[in-house]
Design a protein around this motif. Structure first.
Motif, mmCIF file in Angstrom:
data_model
loop_
_atom_site.group_PDB
_atom_site.id
_atom_site.type_symbol
_atom_site.label_atom_id
_atom_site.label_comp_id
_atom_site.label_asym_id
_atom_site.label_seq_id
_atom_site.Cartn_x
_atom_site.Cartn_y
_atom_site.Cartn_z
ATOM 1 N N PRO A 62 0.829 -1.205 0.000
ATOM 2 C CA PRO A 62 0.000 0.000 0.000
ATOM 3 C C PRO A 62 0.867 1.260 0.000
ATOM 4 O O PRO A 62 1.938 1.290 0.605
ATOM 5 C CB PRO A 62 -0.781 -0.085 1.314
ATOM 6 N N VAL A 63 0.404 2.291 -0.687
ATOM 7 C CA VAL A 63 1.062 3.591 -0.679
ATOM 8 C C VAL A 63 0.196 4.531 0.149
ATOM 9 O O VAL A 63 -0.957 4.782 -0.195
ATOM 10 C CB VAL A 63 1.248 4.145 -2.109
ATOM 11 N N LEU A 64 0.753 5.012 1.244
ATOM 12 C CA LEU A 64 0.037 5.910 2.147
ATOM 13 C C LEU A 64 0.632 7.312 2.038
ATOM 14 O O LEU A 64 1.845 7.475 1.882
ATOM 15 C CB LEU A 64 0.145 5.416 3.591
ATOM 16 N N ARG A 65 -0.203 8.303 2.117
ATOM 17 C CA ARG A 65 0.245 9.687 2.065
ATOM 18 C C ARG A 65 0.877 10.069 3.391
ATOM 19 O O ARG A 65 0.392 9.671 4.453
ATOM 20 C CB ARG A 65 -0.951 10.597 1.760
ATOM 21 N N MET A 66 1.970 10.813 3.342
ATOM 22 C CA MET A 66 2.539 11.404 4.550
ATOM 23 C C MET A 66 2.622 12.906 4.342
ATOM 24 O O MET A 66 2.844 13.373 3.224
ATOM 25 C CB MET A 66 3.886 10.791 4.915
ATOM 26 N N VAL A 67 2.411 13.638 5.417
ATOM 27 C CA VAL A 67 2.424 15.093 5.314
ATOM 28 C C VAL A 67 3.496 15.736 6.195
ATOM 29 O O VAL A 67 3.820 16.894 5.997
ATOM 30 C CB VAL A 67 1.032 15.691 5.653
ATOM 31 N N ASP A 103 8.892 -7.440 9.685
ATOM 32 C CA ASP A 103 8.424 -8.823 9.652
ATOM 33 C C ASP A 103 7.726 -9.178 8.343
ATOM 34 O O ASP A 103 6.756 -9.931 8.331
ATOM 35 C CB ASP A 103 7.469 -9.107 10.820
ATOM 36 N N GLY A 104 8.177 -8.621 7.243
ATOM 37 C CA GLY A 104 7.577 -8.918 5.942
ATOM 38 C C GLY A 104 6.434 -7.994 5.555
ATOM 39 O O GLY A 104 5.989 -8.014 4.416
ATOM 40 N N ALA A 105 5.943 -7.173 6.483
ATOM 41 C CA ALA A 105 4.902 -6.189 6.144
ATOM 42 C C ALA A 105 5.601 -4.954 5.588
ATOM 43 O O ALA A 105 6.501 -4.405 6.222
ATOM 44 C CB ALA A 105 4.080 -5.825 7.373
ATOM 45 N N ARG A 106 5.201 -4.540 4.398
ATOM 46 C CA ARG A 106 5.804 -3.380 3.746
ATOM 47 C C ARG A 106 4.750 -2.313 3.512
ATOM 48 O O ARG A 106 3.635 -2.618 3.089
ATOM 49 C CB ARG A 106 6.423 -3.771 2.416
ATOM 50 N N LEU A 107 5.147 -1.072 3.747
ATOM 51 C CA LEU A 107 4.289 0.077 3.476
ATOM 52 C C LEU A 107 5.128 1.132 2.781
ATOM 53 O O LEU A 107 6.274 1.375 3.164
ATOM 54 C CB LEU A 107 3.723 0.660 4.773
ATOM 55 N N ASP A 108 4.571 1.756 1.761
ATOM 56 C CA ASP A 108 5.213 2.895 1.133
ATOM 57 C C ASP A 108 4.542 4.156 1.647
ATOM 58 O O ASP A 108 3.314 4.223 1.743
ATOM 59 C CB ASP A 108 5.093 2.815 -0.397
ATOM 60 N N LEU A 109 5.356 5.136 1.977
ATOM 61 C CA LEU A 109 4.880 6.409 2.507
ATOM 62 C C LEU A 109 5.379 7.494 1.559
ATOM 63 O O LEU A 109 6.566 7.536 1.241
ATOM 64 C CB LEU A 109 5.424 6.623 3.921
ATOM 65 N N PRO A 118 -4.838 10.754 2.477
ATOM 66 C CA PRO A 118 -4.857 10.743 3.947
ATOM 67 C C PRO A 118 -6.173 10.152 4.455
ATOM 68 O O PRO A 118 -7.242 10.418 3.906
ATOM 69 C CB PRO A 118 -4.731 12.227 4.307
ATOM 70 N N GLY A 119 -6.075 9.330 5.475
ATOM 71 C CA GLY A 119 -7.264 8.688 6.022
ATOM 72 C C GLY A 119 -7.528 7.309 5.456
ATOM 73 O O GLY A 119 -8.554 6.700 5.747
ATOM 74 N N SER A 120 -6.604 6.776 4.683
ATOM 75 C CA SER A 120 -6.762 5.418 4.156
ATOM 76 C C SER A 120 -6.662 4.400 5.291
ATOM 77 O O SER A 120 -6.136 4.692 6.358
ATOM 78 C CB SER A 120 -5.680 5.121 3.112
ATOM 79 N N VAL A 121 -7.154 3.187 5.041
ATOM 80 C CA VAL A 121 -7.117 2.117 6.035
ATOM 81 C C VAL A 121 -6.333 0.937 5.468
ATOM 82 O O VAL A 121 -6.540 0.542 4.319
ATOM 83 C CB VAL A 121 -8.550 1.643 6.403
ATOM 84 N N VAL A 122 -5.429 0.397 6.274
ATOM 85 C CA VAL A 122 -4.667 -0.797 5.895
ATOM 86 C C VAL A 122 -4.879 -1.839 6.985
ATOM 87 O O VAL A 122 -4.703 -1.555 8.169
ATOM 88 C CB VAL A 122 -3.161 -0.499 5.737
ATOM 89 N N TRP A 123 -5.268 -3.045 6.574
ATOM 90 C CA TRP A 123 -5.474 -4.164 7.489
ATOM 91 C C TRP A 123 -4.225 -5.031 7.426
ATOM 92 O O TRP A 123 -3.804 -5.458 6.344
ATOM 93 C CB TRP A 123 -6.715 -4.937 7.054
ATOM 94 N N ILE A 124 -3.606 -5.298 8.593
ATOM 95 C CA ILE A 124 -2.351 -6.051 8.646
ATOM 96 C C ILE A 124 -2.534 -7.240 9.587
ATOM 97 O O ILE A 124 -2.804 -7.049 10.775
ATOM 98 C CB ILE A 124 -1.197 -5.161 9.142
ATOM 99 N N PRO A 125 -2.387 -8.474 9.086
ATOM 100 C CA PRO A 125 -2.495 -9.629 9.983
ATOM 101 C C PRO A 125 -1.294 -9.690 10.925
ATOM 102 O O PRO A 125 -0.171 -9.335 10.551
ATOM 103 C CB PRO A 125 -2.510 -10.825 9.026
ATOM 104 N N VAL A 126 -1.547 -10.138 12.141
ATOM 105 C CA VAL A 126 -0.496 -10.250 13.148
ATOM 106 C C VAL A 126 -0.730 -11.541 13.929
ATOM 107 O O VAL A 126 -1.869 -11.942 14.150
ATOM 108 C CB VAL A 126 -0.473 -8.999 14.069
ATOM 109 N N PRO A 163 0.321 10.038 11.606
ATOM 110 C CA PRO A 163 0.204 11.498 11.580
ATOM 111 C C PRO A 163 -0.597 12.060 10.398
ATOM 112 O O PRO A 163 -1.045 13.204 10.458
ATOM 113 C CB PRO A 163 1.663 11.967 11.521
ATOM 114 N N ALA A 164 -0.797 11.300 9.332
ATOM 115 C CA ALA A 164 -1.620 11.753 8.197
ATOM 116 C C ALA A 164 -3.040 11.199 8.287
ATOM 117 O O ALA A 164 -3.783 11.237 7.311
ATOM 118 C CB ALA A 164 -0.971 11.345 6.873
#
Length: 175
Positions: A62-67, A103-109, A118-126, A163-164
């Motif tokens: 996922p690509v998440l916005r950062m401000v 741990d193999g979970a990747r996020l692009d910011l 901004p305000g997107s939702v990402v579900w990550i199994p743990v 923070p975004a």
């Protein structure tokens, strides 16, 4: 299940039984896995299971916005324990694109206009949401003290907001 999934299950079965002192041939493990999957034998399973893809799709990132880069770094690196996999700017002063991993979970910011909302939702199994909660509370991060929703539809879930205003839902999946 793909043929590769069935083969992987057979390897895991052999390894786990070997740890208990039970010797099992690969062929026998394939037969047992085929029976567990509902097939008459391995030959039928191999013929009827979904062929493995030659395309080689990977896990989405996922690509998440950062401000605010500094607050984003404090949140993802300091609080959540991610590490920087890479970062890129076309030149100094231009927007930052950052990949973090844990741990193999990747996020692009990304600071780039048009990347993420901004305000997107990402579900990550743990594997253990309570262990994650204890770890996060121990960081001393003053902006958030996440709780756990035991009745969430994906399993017990810990939710944090970056923070975004992007929402990360860490859900303990049943084993």
């Amino acid at each position: 299940m793909t043929t590769d999934d069935l083969k992987r299950a057979a390897r895991v079965l052999r390894a786990e039984l070997a740890e208990q002192g039970v010797d099992l041939s690969h062929a026998r493990a394939l037969e047992l896995v085929a029976h567990q999957a509902g097939y008459k034998d391995w030959n039928v399973a191999a013929a009827r299971s979904t062929p493995s893809s030659t395309v080689g799709l990977g896990a989405p990132v996922p690509v998440l916005r950062m401000v605010d880069v500094e607050r984003t770094r404090a949140f993802y690196l300091g609080f959540l324990g991610f590490a920087v996999e890479f970062e890129h700017r076309f030149e100094p002063g231009l927007p930052l694109y950052l990949r973090v991993e844990r741990d193999g979970a990747r996020l692009d910011l990304s600071e780039h206009h048009g990347d993420g909302t901004p305000g997107s939702v990402v579900w990550i199994p743990v594997a253990d949401v309570r262990a994650l909660q204890r770890e996060l509370l121990a960081t001393g991060y003053t902006h958030m003290r996440p709780g756990i929703d035991d009745d969430a539809p994906g399993g017990p879930t810990l939710e944090v907001i970056d923070p975004a205003q992007n929402v990360l839902r860490f859900a303990e999946v049943p084993r």
